[in-house]
Design a protein around this motif. Structure first.
Motif, short mmCIF file in Angstrom:
data_model
loop_
_atom_site.label_atom_id
_atom_site.label_comp_id
_atom_site.label_asym_id
_atom_site.label_seq_id
_atom_site.Cartn_x
_atom_site.Cartn_y
_atom_site.Cartn_z
N HIS A 1 0.84 -1.19 0.00
CA HIS A 1 0.00 0.00 0.00
C HIS A 1 0.87 1.23 0.00
N GLY A 2 0.41 2.21 -0.66
CA GLY A 2 1.03 3.49 -0.51
C GLY A 2 1.70 4.05 -1.73
N ARG A 3 0.95 4.83 -2.47
CA ARG A 3 1.60 5.74 -3.38
C ARG A 3 2.08 6.88 -2.50
N PRO B 1 -0.76 18.76 -3.32
CA PRO B 1 0.24 19.52 -2.54
C PRO B 1 0.40 18.93 -1.14
N LEU B 2 1.60 19.01 -0.62
CA LEU B 2 1.89 18.49 0.70
C LEU B 2 1.44 19.50 1.76
N VAL B 3 0.96 18.97 2.86
CA VAL B 3 0.60 19.79 4.01
C VAL B 3 1.89 20.15 4.74
N LYS B 4 1.93 21.31 5.35
CA LYS B 4 3.13 21.73 6.06
C LYS B 4 3.49 20.69 7.13
N GLY B 5 4.71 20.19 7.08
CA GLY B 5 5.17 19.20 8.03
C GLY B 5 4.96 17.76 7.58
N GLN B 6 4.30 17.55 6.44
CA GLN B 6 4.05 16.19 5.95
C GLN B 6 5.32 15.61 5.33
N ASP B 7 5.60 14.38 5.64
CA ASP B 7 6.76 13.70 5.09
C ASP B 7 6.50 13.36 3.63
N HIS B 8 7.55 13.44 2.81
CA HIS B 8 7.40 13.13 1.39
C HIS B 8 7.11 11.66 1.14
N GLY B 9 7.46 10.80 2.08
CA GLY B 9 7.22 9.37 1.93
C GLY B 9 5.89 8.91 2.50
N ALA B 10 5.12 9.84 3.07
CA ALA B 10 3.82 9.48 3.64
C ALA B 10 2.85 9.11 2.52
N PRO B 11 1.93 8.17 2.79
CA PRO B 11 0.98 7.79 1.74
C PRO B 11 0.06 8.95 1.36
N PRO C 1 -7.90 2.68 5.88
CA PRO C 1 -7.74 1.65 6.91
C PRO C 1 -8.72 0.49 6.76
N ALA C 2 -9.94 0.74 6.28
CA ALA C 2 -10.91 -0.35 6.14
C ALA C 2 -10.43 -1.37 5.10
N ARG C 3 -9.87 -0.87 4.01
CA ARG C 3 -9.37 -1.76 2.96
C ARG C 3 -8.18 -2.57 3.47
N ILE C 4 -7.30 -1.92 4.22
CA ILE C 4 -6.13 -2.61 4.77
C ILE C 4 -6.56 -3.68 5.77
N LEU C 5 -7.52 -3.36 6.64
CA LEU C 5 -8.01 -4.34 7.61
C LEU C 5 -8.69 -5.52 6.93
N LEU C 6 -9.43 -5.25 5.86
CA LEU C 6 -10.07 -6.34 5.11
C LEU C 6 -9.01 -7.27 4.51
N GLN C 7 -7.99 -6.70 3.91
CA GLN C 7 -6.93 -7.53 3.32
C GLN C 7 -6.16 -8.28 4.39
N MET C 8 -5.91 -7.64 5.53
CA MET C 8 -5.24 -8.32 6.63
C MET C 8 -6.07 -9.49 7.14
N THR C 9 -7.39 -9.30 7.23
CA THR C 9 -8.28 -10.36 7.69
C THR C 9 -8.27 -11.55 6.73
#
Length: 86
Positions: free
Chosen positions: A25-27, A35-45, A50-58
């Motif tokens: 996950h994660g472009r 545009p990035l929010v002030k203080g946002q990391d460039h590597g942040a998704p 979260p619902a999709r991630i939890l479904l795939q984890m399940t």
């Protein structure tokens, strides 16, 4: 196997499935044109679902637990084999 033991083992599979699911996950926000929010990391998704991630984890945890339980019930692996006594 008691149901409480099965539940505890399933929860372990659920926690470990995060390590299999999350790397897919994660472009990155830097790759996206938003545009990035002030203080946002460039590597942040760019988007977090979260619902999709939890479904795939399940799904991954259920498949893993089903394989484990089938091996446990059919006796494919027992403690003697794991300890090297057999």
């Amino acid at each position: 196997m008691k149901w409480t033991s099965a539940l505890a083992i399933y929860l372990l599979f659920l926690a470990l499935s995060a390590f299999f699911v999350l790397p897919f996950h994660g472009r990155k926000a830097a790759d996206d044109d938003t545009p990035l929010v002030k203080g946002q990391d460039h590597g942040a998704p760019a988007t977090f679902r979260p619902a999709r991630i939890l479904l795939q984890m399940t799904i991954v945890a259920t498949i893993g637990f089903a394989i484990y339980y089938a091996a446990y019930v059919n006796g494919w692996v027992n403690p003697d084999v794991l300890a090297g006594r057999a």
